[in-house]
Design a protein around this motif. Structure first.
Motif, short mmCIF file in Angstrom:
data_model
loop_
_atom_site.label_atom_id
_atom_site.label_comp_id
_atom_site.label_asym_id
_atom_site.label_seq_id
_atom_site.Cartn_x
_atom_site.Cartn_y
_atom_site.Cartn_z
N VAL A 120 0.84 -1.20 0.00
CA VAL A 120 0.00 0.00 0.00
C VAL A 120 0.88 1.25 0.00
O VAL A 120 0.64 2.19 -0.76
CB VAL A 120 -0.97 -0.01 1.19
N PHE A 121 1.91 1.26 0.84
CA PHE A 121 2.81 2.41 0.86
C PHE A 121 3.59 2.53 -0.45
O PHE A 121 3.86 3.64 -0.92
CB PHE A 121 3.78 2.33 2.04
N ARG A 122 3.93 1.40 -1.04
CA ARG A 122 4.62 1.42 -2.33
C ARG A 122 3.73 2.06 -3.40
O ARG A 122 4.18 2.89 -4.18
CB ARG A 122 4.98 0.00 -2.73
N ARG A 123 2.46 1.70 -3.43
CA ARG A 123 1.52 2.29 -4.39
C ARG A 123 1.31 3.78 -4.12
O ARG A 123 1.22 4.59 -5.03
CB ARG A 123 0.15 1.59 -4.35
N PHE A 124 1.24 4.13 -2.85
CA PHE A 124 1.08 5.53 -2.46
C PHE A 124 2.28 6.35 -2.91
O PHE A 124 2.14 7.44 -3.47
CB PHE A 124 0.88 5.64 -0.95
N ASP A 125 3.49 5.81 -2.71
CA ASP A 125 4.71 6.49 -3.14
C ASP A 125 4.72 6.68 -4.65
O ASP A 125 5.11 7.74 -5.15
CB ASP A 125 5.93 5.68 -2.70
N MET A 126 4.31 5.67 -5.39
CA MET A 126 4.26 5.78 -6.85
C MET A 126 3.27 6.85 -7.28
O MET A 126 3.53 7.60 -8.22
CB MET A 126 3.87 4.43 -7.47
N LYS A 127 2.15 6.93 -6.57
CA LYS A 127 1.12 7.90 -6.94
C LYS A 127 1.56 9.33 -6.66
O LYS A 127 1.43 10.21 -7.52
CB LYS A 127 -0.17 7.59 -6.19
N ILE A 128 2.09 9.59 -5.47
CA ILE A 128 2.44 10.98 -5.13
C ILE A 128 3.68 11.46 -5.88
O ILE A 128 3.83 12.65 -6.11
CB ILE A 128 2.60 11.20 -3.61
N ASN A 129 4.57 10.54 -6.24
CA ASN A 129 5.78 10.92 -6.97
C ASN A 129 5.67 10.71 -8.47
O ASN A 129 6.66 10.84 -9.18
CB ASN A 129 6.98 10.16 -6.41
N LYS A 130 4.49 10.31 -8.91
CA LYS A 130 4.20 10.14 -10.34
C LYS A 130 5.22 9.21 -11.02
O LYS A 130 5.84 9.57 -12.01
CB LYS A 130 4.11 11.50 -11.03
N ARG A 131 5.39 8.04 -10.45
CA ARG A 131 6.31 7.06 -11.01
C ARG A 131 5.51 5.91 -11.62
O ARG A 131 4.43 5.56 -11.14
CB ARG A 131 7.19 6.47 -9.90
N ASP A 132 6.08 5.28 -12.62
CA ASP A 132 5.46 4.09 -13.20
C ASP A 132 5.92 2.82 -12.51
O ASP A 132 5.22 1.82 -12.50
CB ASP A 132 5.79 3.99 -14.70
N THR A 133 7.11 2.86 -11.95
CA THR A 133 7.65 1.70 -11.23
C THR A 133 7.96 2.11 -9.81
O THR A 133 8.28 3.28 -9.53
CB THR A 133 8.94 1.19 -11.91
N PRO A 134 7.89 1.18 -8.87
CA PRO A 134 8.15 1.52 -7.48
C PRO A 134 9.62 1.84 -7.23
O PRO A 134 10.52 1.32 -7.89
CB PRO A 134 7.73 0.28 -6.70
N TYR A 135 9.85 2.75 -6.28
CA TYR A 135 11.21 3.14 -5.90
C TYR A 135 11.84 2.06 -5.01
O TYR A 135 13.02 1.82 -5.07
CB TYR A 135 11.15 4.47 -5.18
N PHE A 136 11.04 1.46 -4.19
CA PHE A 136 11.55 0.43 -3.28
C PHE A 136 10.81 -0.86 -3.46
O PHE A 136 9.79 -0.96 -4.04
CB PHE A 136 11.48 0.87 -1.82
#
Length: 136
Positions: A120-136
């Protein structure tokens, strides 16, 4: 403290790769959606792997710590691997997995909570940072 650190290293070394492997396999090879049910199946499998690999170290840790508490003047085990060798010689290989089912019953809710929250946090991070792939 050393037996506890060894056990923690084994748990993390088994659970994290197992979760990643099972989740990737279910999503890429089996066509499961990248959804909470897939995450839960992977977390369930990772808890089994974590307990399966770490239970002998957990048994060793407990026995070594108990020997020092009960009789500090008598040393039964000289270390974690000596304890495992002695236990297998006296009680057989299954003795290293004593308490495995109760450990697994405690690990399942922990892993479900941890990995579902992580996703859930990974998806949230992708959404707020506008990424297509997860950072972690």
């Amino acid at each position: 403290m050393v037996p506890n650190a060894k056990r923690a290293a084994v748990v993390n070394g088994a659970e994290i790769p197992c979760y990643t492997f099972v989740k990737d396999h279910l999503v890429r090879c089996r066509g499961y959606p990248d959804h909470w049910t897939t995450w839960a199946m992977a977390a369930f499998c990772s808890s089994a792997a974590g307990v399966g690999f770490s239970q002998p170290f957990d048994v060793a840790k407990t026995r070594i710590m108990q020997q020092k508490r009960c009789r500090p003047d008598i040393v039964v085990y000289r270390g974690i691997f000596d304890m495992m060798r002695t236990t297998v010689a006296n009680e057989g290989v299954p003795a290293l997995w004593k308490g495995g089912m109760s450990a697994w019953s405690r690990a399942i809710p922990w892993n479900l909570t941890f990995y579902l929250a992580m996703e859930v946090f990974r998806r949230f991070d992708m959404k707020i940072n506008k990424r297509d792939t997860p950072y972690f």
